[in-house]
Design an enzyme around this catalytic site. Structure first.
Site, short mmCIF file in Angstrom:
data_model
loop_
_atom_site.label_atom_id
_atom_site.label_comp_id
_atom_site.label_asym_id
_atom_site.label_seq_id
_atom_site.Cartn_x
_atom_site.Cartn_y
_atom_site.Cartn_z
N GLY A 71 11.86 -7.49 4.09
CA GLY A 71 12.01 -8.70 3.28
C GLY A 71 13.35 -8.75 2.57
O GLY A 71 14.03 -9.79 2.54
N GLN A 183 5.20 -12.62 0.09
CA GLN A 183 3.80 -12.53 -0.38
C GLN A 183 2.95 -13.66 0.19
O GLN A 183 1.72 -13.55 0.21
CB GLN A 183 3.75 -12.58 -1.91
CG GLN A 183 4.43 -11.41 -2.60
CD GLN A 183 3.67 -10.10 -2.44
OE1 GLN A 183 2.48 -10.06 -2.15
NE2 GLN A 183 4.37 -8.99 -2.64
N SER A 203 8.02 -9.93 5.52
CA SER A 203 8.04 -8.48 5.60
C SER A 203 6.75 -7.98 6.24
O SER A 203 5.66 -8.44 5.89
CB SER A 203 8.19 -7.91 4.19
OG SER A 203 8.10 -6.51 4.23
N HIS A 205 5.28 -4.91 6.13
CA HIS A 205 4.35 -3.97 5.46
C HIS A 205 3.44 -4.63 4.44
O HIS A 205 2.56 -3.99 3.88
CB HIS A 205 5.12 -2.79 4.85
CG HIS A 205 5.90 -3.08 3.60
ND1 HIS A 205 5.42 -2.76 2.35
CD2 HIS A 205 7.10 -3.64 3.42
CE1 HIS A 205 6.33 -3.11 1.44
NE2 HIS A 205 7.35 -3.65 2.07
N CYS A 328 8.64 -2.30 -7.11
CA CYS A 328 10.07 -1.96 -7.27
C CYS A 328 10.44 -1.79 -8.73
O CYS A 328 11.38 -1.10 -9.05
CB CYS A 328 10.97 -3.04 -6.69
SG CYS A 328 10.20 -4.13 -5.57
#
Ligand SMILES: Cc1ncc(COP(=O)(O)O)c(C=O)c1O
Length: 389
Positions: A71, A183, A203, A205, A328
């Site tokens: 991402g 998301q 993304s 994952h 993060c």
């Protein structure tokens, strides 16, 4: 002890079917997809199929998908790619970008970097539920605005932004729209054409695929510059030998999600709603983010008088994995920029906790969490100097 994972906004486990699909591409079909011999062709065919599956989940054509390492890279490629091209070509548009204060660092830090390169960035505020105001957006547009970058849904509080309306405004003003949909993909039906999206980051994952792989949707006709130069892979937009197992995994994750999205989302929403109902029975507990315009798997609370961090650790001792912010920012001590942007003060922001559901969570797990969480809140409050009832 049985463990319960309620941190799916940070990552998801690789689905068994995804893993199974990937495995042959490590040692059996290991060819370089750029090679023209049969080894290369096997890998290339698998990549072509994956590209179709990724395109299908977005309503995009295969040739509009660029594979990246995730991402963050997709966000970087979209925003820097168009910004640098714009600067080089000195188009009629000036160097103005509009984004929001609640973006993921993958967008915010890119914009801050571009400010050091002579670009002007307007960071739009959001209301106390995390929504962008469309009138403020309209009023912020100048003849120099060439790019909007707004997330489809927020990774912390789960608020879903009015992307289709933003897309219409972008189109009327001939502004390119990039959205970070990391998301949103699989949680919200996406149709890039109908929603007037020019660039979209996703993304793997976060959708039961492997880590280290992602994609950028780049509408045919939108021009960007590459940020990684080299052998000219991905039509010159992203050089480096393609990660065949990763791409196969992402493709499979999209294929599976397309089939099961409606059922998974309605199940998660039912469980999420019951979790919210139960948790809000705790005295002085509040839901952060929008009550309805929120991701089906997101529950984000704040509790007066306690720290989210202590609550997270208390839950972890009981085998329940949650988060206080985005994964993060969990190493940072400062309050979340998203929670501050919705008007919480630093103490309220530090008293917050995110629970994000996944498709394998069960009713029994939610019942267990609904029982354990109030007990930990009560215990922490008895020790808290901030709670003197
Ligand atoms: C909204 C959003 N954008 C971007 C990213 C970064 O994605 P990746 O980890 O694939 O770089 C994340 C991951 O947390 C995210 O939630």
């Amino acid at each position: 002890m049985k463990r319960i994972f309620l941190d799916h906004a940070s990552t998801t486990k690789v689905d068994e079917e995804v893993l199974h699909a990937m495995l042959p591409y490590f040692a059996q079909y290991f060819g370089n997809p750029s090679s023209i011999h049969s080894y290369g062709r096997e890998a290339r065919e698998a990549i072509d199929t994956a590209r179709t599956h990724v395109g299908e989940i977005l309503g995009a054509r295969d040739d509009e998908i660029i594979f990246t390492a995730g991402g963050t890279e997709s966000d970087n490629l979209a925003i820097k790619g168009i910004a640098y091209l714009n600067k080089e070509k000195r188009t009629t548009k000036g160097p103005h970008i509009i984004t929001s204060t609640i973006e993921h660092p993958g967008v915010l830090e890119v914009c801050r970097h571009l400010e050091t390169q002579g670009f002007q960035v307007k960071y739009l505020p959001v209301d106390n539920q995390g929504l962008i105001n469309l009138e403020t957006l309209q009023a912020s547009i100048s003849k120099n605005t060439f790019l909007f970058s707004f997330m489809f849904a927020n990774n912390e509080i789960g608020t879903i932004e009015p992307i289709e309306e933003i897309g219409k405004i972008a189109q009327e003003h001939e502004i390119t729209l990039h959205t970070d949909a990391v998301q949103a993909v699989t949680k919200i039906p996406i149709d890039v054409k109908k929603q007037h999206i020019d660039m979209l980051a996703l993304s793997s994952h976060k959708i039961y695929g492997p880590k280290g792989i992602g994609a950028l949707y780049l509408r045919n006709g939108v021009k960007i510059q590459p940020i990684i130069h080299g052998g000219g892979h991905e039509k010159g937009m992203r050089s480096s030998t393609l990660n065949t197992p990763g791409i196969v995994g992402l493709g499979k994750a999209c294929e599976l999600a397309k089939k099961r999205m409606t059922t998974d989302n309605s199940r998660m929403k039912t469980l999420r709603d019951s979790l919210i109902k139960n948790v809000l029975q705790i005295e002085e507990s509040y839901l952060n983010g929008h009550p309805e315009k929120r991701l089906v798997n997101n529950a984000h609370f704040r509790f007066t008088g306690i720290e989210g961090e202590s609550l997270l650790l208390g839950l972890d001792e009981q085998g329940i994995a949650t988060s206080t912010g985005s994964a993060c920012s969990s190493q940072k001590l400062q309050a979340s920029h998203v929670l501050l942007a919705i008007g919480l003060d630093p103490v309220q922001a530090h008293g917050s906790l995110r629970l994000s559901l996944g498709r394998e969570n069960t009713k029994e797990e939610i019942t267990y969490v609904s029982k354990v969480l109030p007990q930990i809140v009560e215990r922490l409050r008895t020790m808290s100097p901030l709670w003197n009832r």
